[in-house]
Structures are given as structure tokens and as C-alpha cells.
Scaffold this motif. Sequence first.
Motif, PDB file in Angstrom:
ATOM      1  N   LEU A   1      -4.122  75.863 -38.355  1.00 43.69           N
ATOM      2  CA  LEU A   1      -4.040  77.317 -38.231  1.00 43.69           C
ATOM      3  C   LEU A   1      -5.428  77.898 -38.479  1.00 43.69           C
ATOM      4  N   ARG A   2      -5.956  78.665 -37.517  1.00 48.40           N
ATOM      5  CA  ARG A   2      -7.316  79.214 -37.692  1.00 48.40           C
ATOM      6  C   ARG A   2      -7.278  80.726 -37.708  1.00 48.40           C
ATOM      7  N   VAL A   3      -6.936  81.258 -38.863  1.00 53.23           N
ATOM      8  CA  VAL A   3      -6.793  82.709 -38.948  1.00 53.23           C
ATOM      9  C   VAL A   3      -7.491  83.295 -40.155  1.00 53.23           C
TER      10      VAL A   3
ATOM     11  N   HIS B   1      -7.840  79.858 -27.030  1.00 57.10           N
ATOM     12  CA  HIS B   1      -7.837  79.808 -28.498  1.00 57.10           C
ATOM     13  C   HIS B   1      -6.451  80.205 -28.997  1.00 57.10           C
ATOM     14  N   HIS B   2      -5.952  79.436 -29.924  1.00 56.41           N
ATOM     15  CA  HIS B   2      -4.669  79.771 -30.546  1.00 56.41           C
ATOM     16  C   HIS B   2      -4.868  80.021 -32.025  1.00 56.41           C
ATOM     17  N   THR B   3      -3.869  80.649 -32.620  1.00 54.52           N
ATOM     18  CA  THR B   3      -3.881  80.674 -34.086  1.00 54.52           C
ATOM     19  C   THR B   3      -3.453  79.298 -34.551  1.00 54.52           C
ATOM     20  N   MET B   4      -2.214  78.923 -34.189  1.00 55.84           N
ATOM     21  CA  MET B   4      -1.728  77.589 -34.554  1.00 55.84           C
ATOM     22  C   MET B   4      -1.896  76.670 -33.349  1.00 55.84           C
ATOM     23  N   PHE B   5      -2.501  75.535 -33.556  1.00 57.61           N
ATOM     24  CA  PHE B   5      -2.601  74.573 -32.462  1.00 57.61           C
ATOM     25  C   PHE B   5      -2.531  73.165 -33.033  1.00 57.61           C
ATOM     26  N   GLU B   6      -2.383  72.214 -32.134  1.00 56.49           N
ATOM     27  CA  GLU B   6      -2.336  70.821 -32.578  1.00 56.49           C
ATOM     28  C   GLU B   6      -3.690  70.194 -32.328  1.00 56.49           C
TER      29      GLU B   6
ATOM     30  N   ILE C   1     -14.878  74.522 -21.094  1.00 54.58           N
ATOM     31  CA  ILE C   1     -14.562  74.590 -22.523  1.00 54.58           C
ATOM     32  C   ILE C   1     -14.667  73.243 -23.214  1.00 54.58           C
ATOM     33  N   GLU C   2     -14.887  73.350 -24.509  1.00 53.66           N
ATOM     34  CA  GLU C   2     -14.917  72.151 -25.330  1.00 53.66           C
ATOM     35  C   GLU C   2     -13.485  71.651 -25.508  1.00 53.66           C
ATOM     36  N   ILE C   3     -13.283  70.329 -25.311  1.00 53.63           N
ATOM     37  CA  ILE C   3     -11.947  69.853 -25.676  1.00 53.63           C
ATOM     38  C   ILE C   3     -11.956  68.871 -26.842  1.00 53.63           C
ATOM     39  N   TRP C   4     -13.057  68.183 -27.034  1.00 52.89           N
ATOM     40  CA  TRP C   4     -13.010  67.144 -28.081  1.00 52.89           C
ATOM     41  C   TRP C   4     -14.319  67.167 -28.853  1.00 52.89           C
ATOM     42  N   ASN C   5     -14.214  67.128 -30.127  1.00 52.18           N
ATOM     43  CA  ASN C   5     -15.406  67.093 -30.957  1.00 52.18           C
ATOM     44  C   ASN C   5     -15.412  65.804 -31.765  1.00 52.18           C
ATOM     45  N   LEU C   6     -16.471  65.021 -31.608  1.00 58.18           N
ATOM     46  CA  LEU C   6     -16.570  63.771 -32.363  1.00 58.18           C
ATOM     47  C   LEU C   6     -17.601  63.992 -33.466  1.00 58.18           C
TER      48      LEU C   6
ATOM     49  N   MET D   1      -9.377  66.908 -31.094  1.00 58.89           N
ATOM     50  CA  MET D   1      -9.224  67.329 -29.705  1.00 58.89           C
ATOM     51  C   MET D   1      -8.053  68.303 -29.634  1.00 58.89           C
ATOM     52  N   GLY D   2      -8.315  69.469 -29.043  1.00 58.88           N
ATOM     53  CA  GLY D   2      -7.250  70.470 -28.925  1.00 58.88           C
ATOM     54  C   GLY D   2      -6.198  69.986 -27.944  1.00 58.88           C
ATOM     55  N   PHE D   3      -4.978  69.794 -28.450  1.00 58.91           N
ATOM     56  CA  PHE D   3      -3.914  69.219 -27.622  1.00 58.91           C
ATOM     57  C   PHE D   3      -3.544  70.153 -26.468  1.00 58.91           C
ATOM     58  N   GLU D   4      -3.476  71.449 -26.748  1.00 59.82           N
ATOM     59  CA  GLU D   4      -3.078  72.403 -25.714  1.00 59.82           C
ATOM     60  C   GLU D   4      -4.119  72.433 -24.596  1.00 59.82           C
ATOM     61  N   ARG D   5      -5.395  72.322 -24.995  1.00 61.71           N
ATOM     62  CA  ARG D   5      -6.459  72.321 -23.981  1.00 61.71           C
ATOM     63  C   ARG D   5      -6.384  71.059 -23.140  1.00 61.71           C
ATOM     64  N   LEU D   6      -6.101  69.934 -23.804  1.00 66.09           N
ATOM     65  CA  LEU D   6      -5.997  68.677 -23.067  1.00 66.09           C
ATOM     66  C   LEU D   6      -4.861  68.780 -22.044  1.00 66.09           C
TER      67      LEU D   6
HETATM   68  P1  ATP Z   1     -14.485  76.572 -29.850  1.00 67.83           P
HETATM   69  O1  ATP Z   1     -15.958  76.675 -29.838  1.00 67.83           O
HETATM   70  O2  ATP Z   1     -13.863  76.426 -28.502  1.00 67.83           O
HETATM   71  O3  ATP Z   1     -13.837  77.636 -30.678  1.00 67.83           O
HETATM   72  P2  ATP Z   1     -14.643  74.807 -32.102  1.00 67.83           P
HETATM   73  O4  ATP Z   1     -16.056  74.425 -32.072  1.00 67.83           O
HETATM   74  O5  ATP Z   1     -14.208  75.872 -33.018  1.00 67.83           O
HETATM   75  O6  ATP Z   1     -14.141  75.192 -30.599  1.00 67.83           O
HETATM   76  P3  ATP Z   1     -13.776  72.384 -33.432  1.00 67.83           P
HETATM   77  O7  ATP Z   1     -13.799  73.036 -34.762  1.00 67.83           O
HETATM   78  O8  ATP Z   1     -14.806  71.378 -33.116  1.00 67.83           O
HETATM   79  O9  ATP Z   1     -13.738  73.498 -32.290  1.00 67.83           O
HETATM   80  O10 ATP Z   1     -12.320  71.764 -33.202  1.00 67.83           O
HETATM   81  C1  ATP Z   1     -12.058  70.587 -32.452  1.00 67.83           C
HETATM   82  C2  ATP Z   1     -11.240  70.882 -31.203  1.00 67.83           C
HETATM   83  O11 ATP Z   1     -10.094  71.655 -31.471  1.00 67.83           O
HETATM   84  C3  ATP Z   1     -11.978  71.676 -30.156  1.00 67.83           C
HETATM   85  O12 ATP Z   1     -12.726  70.825 -29.345  1.00 67.83           O
HETATM   86  C4  ATP Z   1     -10.881  72.336 -29.383  1.00 67.83           C
HETATM   87  O13 ATP Z   1     -10.391  71.467 -28.377  1.00 67.83           O
HETATM   88  C5  ATP Z   1      -9.803  72.514 -30.397  1.00 67.83           C
HETATM   89  N1  ATP Z   1      -9.755  73.908 -30.902  1.00 67.83           N
HETATM   90  C6  ATP Z   1     -10.595  74.508 -31.772  1.00 67.83           C
HETATM   91  N2  ATP Z   1     -10.206  75.761 -32.057  1.00 67.83           N
HETATM   92  C7  ATP Z   1      -9.076  75.954 -31.357  1.00 67.83           C
HETATM   93  C8  ATP Z   1      -8.180  77.044 -31.239  1.00 67.83           C
HETATM   94  N3  ATP Z   1      -8.357  78.177 -31.925  1.00 67.83           N
HETATM   95  N4  ATP Z   1      -7.102  76.896 -30.439  1.00 67.83           N
HETATM   96  C9  ATP Z   1      -6.891  75.755 -29.758  1.00 67.83           C
HETATM   97  N5  ATP Z   1      -7.703  74.690 -29.815  1.00 67.83           N
HETATM   98  C10 ATP Z   1      -8.779  74.771 -30.617  1.00 67.83           C
END
Ligand code: ATP
Length: 880
Positions: free
Chosen positions: A71-73, A89-94, A213-218, A243-248
Motif C-alpha cells: 500500500l503506497r499512501v 499507479h495504485h494505492t494497493m498493488f501486488e 513504464i517501469e515494471i521491475w526493479n532489481l 515487479m508490479g503485478f498489475e503492470r505485468l
Molecule cells: P514508479 O516510478 O513507476 O512510481 P517506483 O520507482 O516507485 O515506480 P519501485 O519502488 O521500484 O517503483 O517498486 C517496484 C515495482 O513496483 C515498480 O517497478 C512497479 O512495477 C511497481 N509499482 C511501484 N509503485 C506502484 C504503484 N503505486 N502501483 C502499482 N505498481 C507499482
Amino acid sequence: MKDKMKSLELRQLFFEFFKSKDHIIVPSAPMVVKNDPTLMFTNAGMNQFKDIFLGNRQPVNKRVANSQKCLRVSGKHNDLEEVGHDTYHHTMFEMLGNWSFGDYFKKDAIEWGWELLVKKLGIPEDRLYATIFEGSREDNVPRDDEAYSYWEKCFSKPEGRIIEGSKKDNFWEMGETGPCGPCSEIHVDIRDDEERKKIHGRELVNKGHPQVIEIWNLVFIQYNRKSDGVLEQLPSKHVDTGMGFERLCMVVQGKKSNYETDIFQDIISEISSITGKKYGVNEKWDIALRVIADHLRAVSFSIADGQLPSNNKAGYVIRRILRRAVRYGYTSLGIEEPFMYRLVPVLASVMGNQYPELQSGSAQIAKIIHEEEAAFLKTLGKGLKMIDKMIADLRKEKKNILPGKVAFEMYDTFGFPVDLTQLILKEHDMHLDLQGFDSEMKNQKERSREDASVETADWIILKNNEGTVFTGYEKTEDTVIITKYRKVKVKGKETFQLVFDKTPFYAESGGQSGDTGYISSGNDKIFINDTIKENTLIIHLADKLPADISAEFSAVVDLDKRLMTANNHTATHLIHFALRSVLGNHVEQKGSLVTPDRLRFDFSHFAKMSKEELSRVEEIVNKMVRENHTGKITDGVSIEKARSMGAMALFGEKYGDKVRVVEFGKSLELCGGTHVKATGNIGIVKIVSESAIAAGIRRIEAVTASKAEEYINERLKAVEDIASVLKSTGSITESVEKLLSENSSLRKSVEKYQVQAITDKLKEMVTKASTINHIKFVSGVIEADSADILKNVAYQIRTSSEGIIMVLASENAGKANILVTVTDDLVKGRNVNAVSIIKEISSEINGGGGGQPFLATAGGKNPAGIQNALKKAAAFIEKI
Ligand code: ATP
Ligand code: MG
């Protein structure tokens, strides 16, 4: 690409892929964080492994993968304002993730990421970009050449595909201090070919384009940042990916927005069928539909995790998210009644497979959401009325700007959203002083920042220690040494946090408050004011440091308090058991608080408990106390084993945790708390209250042992005092009943005398009354205990006479009452109206009133104005 793969299969494919690379798949940790004062909600997959990165806990497995609800709020990651307005971007995501704890590093992490996306899922490589860290002179960290070299091997045409990024995007830090390192992100360009020809995708990476968009951060965790800002190498290096599941899903399902995937489609069509507003018709509706679909998930998952909407902290965050959704529904989709609760079943069917807590809790979740919605809609209704009034006032004053302070008060006190205020003002050609509003908001933020200001110094390590052993189950005194300590300044007050090699002090958790006591060495004695947990670390709070920090200390827990707490803790288990026996198996623990003085137990149940049910619970509990069951405690049980033993609520257990099973007679619970040896120690349990704390959630408060004695004795004393005042020798109830009936017959006879006295007095006034304008005007102050008696008598006289207006005032407890009666002949023949008279004169007593043409009354706060009111009445009659 794997065409049209459903989200369910895709998640499974991720797990299978990492299983094939020797990873263990673990369940998601709860989204609502317990035991971490620095974080309210899980905002990344790594949160539950923080202790491992910090070196406070050893991993059970070195390779792990999972899907984590995030949850990113709030705090560092707050995407709330984006949500709904953008499509990704979601509030709650997987967050899907794979981890290496001191095992594989950059090479495997990068190669496997590539293998999964390109080879397994068939994402074309000409849509992919990788970023690497460009390096930082300030931190003395070089460019991540290593990551670069692996990416170079992945792409068949690497030119222009690997992009260097700055610290902002490509250096990941857990917080101000702690584990950190360079990261490498994978970005996908999902634009149509036409668009892709116009601008090269690499120009759009990390530029906020909704389709690049970014989908995966290593993340490669290889440093630890100290509080002076310096980086030191970590002894073992870790991989943390997210990796954001919804984005994938969006990418794999060939969609342009997360909301078009099967994760959201069913929910959105349900909202459409409720509101009649379809997705894709206009932008305003789309935003609202996205906001609602998203927020539904955040709120439902939080409630399933045990976090109810409330007025503070995490609960307030949830309340605000829910309100945001209701407001979008209200203003954009025109829904003025609760509706979100009707979406819970669809959500449970879409996600219940992976998250069974949604399914089992769905009725309760819906009920709670419904209650919140209804309450907020009322607030909205009230707020709208207030705004109407403010707009009318502004009009009168010929102004068209609403002061920021007013809008802020509406927002802060009533939760009335400022954008709605603005919208309404706009409809009336007015606007808000937004600067004023912003500055009020800023002031408030500063105030709360000051309130919460905490300065934490680095740990001073005296001795290496892999986790403190808790010895407090067996003893309340032990010999300890301090292994590390740090200074913490909260609101300017300095305190010290001490960690021991082992400790008898119980740290606050599982609802049980932390132990207090002292540590001493020679003459030096330091009080321990509280004991808390930060993840698995047990921290003792003291006002000062001992003179010799490296000494050996005897650590002594305040035994009285500990025993009282144990009584209460065991009693909560017995109450839980008894509630299930009396009310049924739907009763589940929703929270608890166990202190030395009392206990609180929150549980799911839909109705107020009857007196009989409460007494039955008390009876069962006290019987279990008398049966003196010895506690049977089994440590180190795996979660699966505990479940098969019949353990009830599982609360925030993390993967790999071993649990402790606590049995007293037939009560069996998973619990880390401290308990009595045998139930007889509790002495007695007394329930002192039962109440509702939210829809479908009840709270029982109870006391035990000496506190229960005190409570019962106090009650008994009150009864004895009553008996002695009544001089009652037999049954007190009978004596009180007798007293009440005597009282009522006395009241009746007094009333009779009063009626007589007032009647005599009024009759006398009528004979002596002066005539104004051919009307007999009877006025004066009458002493009457009850306004009703006066009214009845006056009414009687009125009906049996003609040509009389009576204006009678009385004064009672600092308040003035006025009664006006008019005989029927005057009402009909001369059109006299008692209400007009009352309206004319009631301002004199600072009040208002009303009634009917023949009888009207008024009450007011100013008895001193009575004489003027009577004079005004005479003047009024002159003009009739
Ligand atoms: P962005 O710049 O797109 O906000 P981020 O740099 O905040 O991404 P990370 O903190 O690296 O993202 O999170 C890892 C992954 O989680 C991201 O690559 C993205 O796929 C996914 N992610 C991040 N924030 C969200 C969100 N608010 N909703 C859905 N997916 C997210
Ligand atoms: Mg972000």
C-alpha cells in the motif's frame, strides 16, 4: 507474447519460474504492519525481510519469492494523488519479488529477469529498456559496470537499450540510514508502432509517460548507510526485486492500462452496472471508476488484515482512502448513497483465490464499508448545507472569495474535501482563497511534524549479537550485558534505547504491554520504563545510561505488574473460548489489549450481547478459573502444525516463523505472551463492559484478580450505602421500589395543590385585569414548578371564557418561559394570533417559540427581559 494469459495463471507462472531456480515461495506478509514503529503499511516486498538485511535475523532460506500486497499512501512512497488520474499507479498493488539473502547477486538476478520476461512471457526485446546506476562521486560509489555487462549480454542489440540513471531513480535506500545499493530497472514501451516511430522509447524512460513504464526493479543491496551519511560495505550482499503485478498483466495481456486487465474489469463493470456509467465514455467518469475500483481493494485488504477505518494513524489513512472513493462517486458519478460495500463480493471472487482472507472476511468487510460510507455521506450532506450558508453569507457581504481558513476547518474537522468546496464555489461564480488554505495545511503539517519529531542516533555496538534471547518465560530476573544502545530524542526529550544479550523483559506485542523494572550494577540502578519491539529486536527504554555501560547487570522485571498482566492475558484466552461457546464459531479475535490493570478483547459478532449471554460467558470463564487448568505451552511449532492442532486466529505471522501454542483446558491459541501457571491464579474474572467499536465488531472489557475484587467491592459498597441511607433491612430492591411509589403519589398530590393554587391565582388576575382595546389583558409572572401545569390551567380558563388574552411568564433554573393564550372569539372574530404575539415579544427573553393561534409558548435565556416582554405584549394588543 503469451496471449491473453489470465492474471491467475500469470502469478502462478512467476512462482513456478522461481521455484525452478530453487526458490521457496512464501505467502504475502500482512499489508498492515505490526511491530514496526517506522512503518504503518507494507510498501514494498522487502519490508518483511528488513530484519534479515539488517542482520537481526537469519533467513530460513537463502532464495525466496512471493507476491506481496503493498500500500503506497503515506510516508516515503505516496502515490495516492496519482491514483485514478493515471493508469498505472495504485494505492494497493501486488509486488512480485525474488530474493537472495547473501546468495546469488547481479548476474543471476538480471539473467533470470530477462529469461522470464523475454523467453517465458515473450515480451519483444525491442520494447524493453534497462537502467543502471551512473555512480555518485559524493557517495564514492562507481558506475554499476557489473550490471551493465550482464544487460549487454541479454540484449541481442544492446545499443541504446541500457540507460544510465541518477541516484534518484537508480540508488535504492530503505530510509535515512540502513541497507542500500544500486538498482537496475526494467522498463517496457507499450505504445503502438505508429507512436514508437515518432519518438524513440529511450527518450521516454523515467519521464512519466503512461505507456513507457517501469515494471521491475532489481535492487542490489551491498551497502549500509550510517547516520553520518557514510556508506560501508555490507558483509553479505543481497538481491531484492519488485515487479508490479498489475503492470505485468497489462503488458502481457496487451492492454494500455492496468484497469483494462482482468484484475479490474469485473470490478469496473459492477460499478458501471450500479451507477449506469460505463468505462471509456468520458474522462471524468473513467477517473472516478478507476479511483473506486482501486480504493475498494486498498480498503478491503486493510480491513481483512484487521485494520478498521478510524480517527487516527493507520485507521485514519484507510478512512481517507474510502472517503476519497465515495467523493469521486458522489461528484463524478452522482451516487448519493452507499455503494462500495456492494462491490466486495466481486473483489473477493477476483482475488480470493490468492488471498483467502478476502473471501472468509467478505461479509464483515462489506458491513464495515457500508457503515463508513453511510457516515461519510451524512458528513457530506451536512457540509453541503454549511457551504450553502457560507455562500449566502458571502453574497450578502458582496464578496466572492471564501477564506482558506474556513475551507480548512471544513476539511480538517468534518473531513469535507477541499476540491468539492472549490467545485461548489465555482458553480456559484465564487472561489476559494487557495493560498490561505494551503498555508493552513502547511501549518498543520508542521505542527504534526514537530509533534512526531524523533532524532535517532546510530547504534553504538558493544558486542555482536544475533538477536536477543528472551528468557522471561521462565524467569523475571536475569544477568545481562548491554550489546548495543542508542540515543533517541523525541520532542526534544532525550531517552536511551538499550539492547541486551538476553532479557527477561517482555516487549510490547500481541496486545500485551511491555514489562517495566530496572537494571542494576553495584549502586547504579537504571529504571526500564517500557520494553518495545522493532521487528524482532527487543529494546529497553531508559531515561539515562548506566555509569559503566560495559558492566554486568542484574535485570529485574516488576513482578507485581507482570503477574497482573499474566492474569489478564490468560483471561483473554478464556474469554475468547467462552465467547465461541456461547455465541458461535463466527467469533474471531479482532484485537486485544492486555495491561496490568485491565483487559480488552475485540471480536467479530453482529449484535449487542444480551445480559444473559454476558453472564454465561462470565460463568464459563470463572468455572475454568476454578478448575485450575495448568498451562500447557509448546514452543517452536510450525504454522501448518499449529493450524492442524486447531489454533484459531493467525495474526501477522511471517514466513518461517515458528509459533508458540498456549493451552489452558480446552482453550488453545497461538500466542507469544506471558501467562499464569494455572488458571486458578486469576482468582476471578469480571466483565465490566460490552460495546460496539465498528460494524460487526464488539469489545469486551474485563478485570481480574485484585482489580476484579476492587471493582466488585466498590459496587457492593454502593449497594450497602444505599441500604443504609434507606435504613432498609430487607430487600433493597423492594425498599427502592417502595420509595419510588411513595414519591410518585406525593408528586401527584403536590401537583393537585399546585393546580388549585394556580387556578385561584389566575382567576383573581382575570377579575382584576385591565381592558385594552376591548380585550381583557391578563399578564404577569406566575410561580410554577412545571410549565405543563401552567399551560393546562391557562388552557382550561381560556376555553371557558371570552374576550381574554393571557400572557404569563415564569422563571425556572435561570430560564424564562412565556405562555400566550387567546380565547376562541378573539381568534375568530378579531383575527388575533398567539403566535404573532409570541414572535413579537420573545426576543426580549433571548429566545424563540411558536404554537397555534390560540396558544403559543416561548423559552429563552434571559429572565431579566420578562417585564419588557409583558410591556411589549400590552403595546401589541393596543394596536389590534
Ligand atoms: P514508479 O516510478 O513507476 O512510481 P517506483 O520507482 O516507485 O515506480 P519501485 O519502488 O521500484 O517503483 O517498486 C517496484 C515495482 O513496483 C515498480 O517497478 C512497479 O512495477 C511497481 N509499482 C511501484 N509503485 C506502484 C504503484 N503505486 N502501483 C502499482 N505498481 C507499482
Ligand atoms: Mg513510485
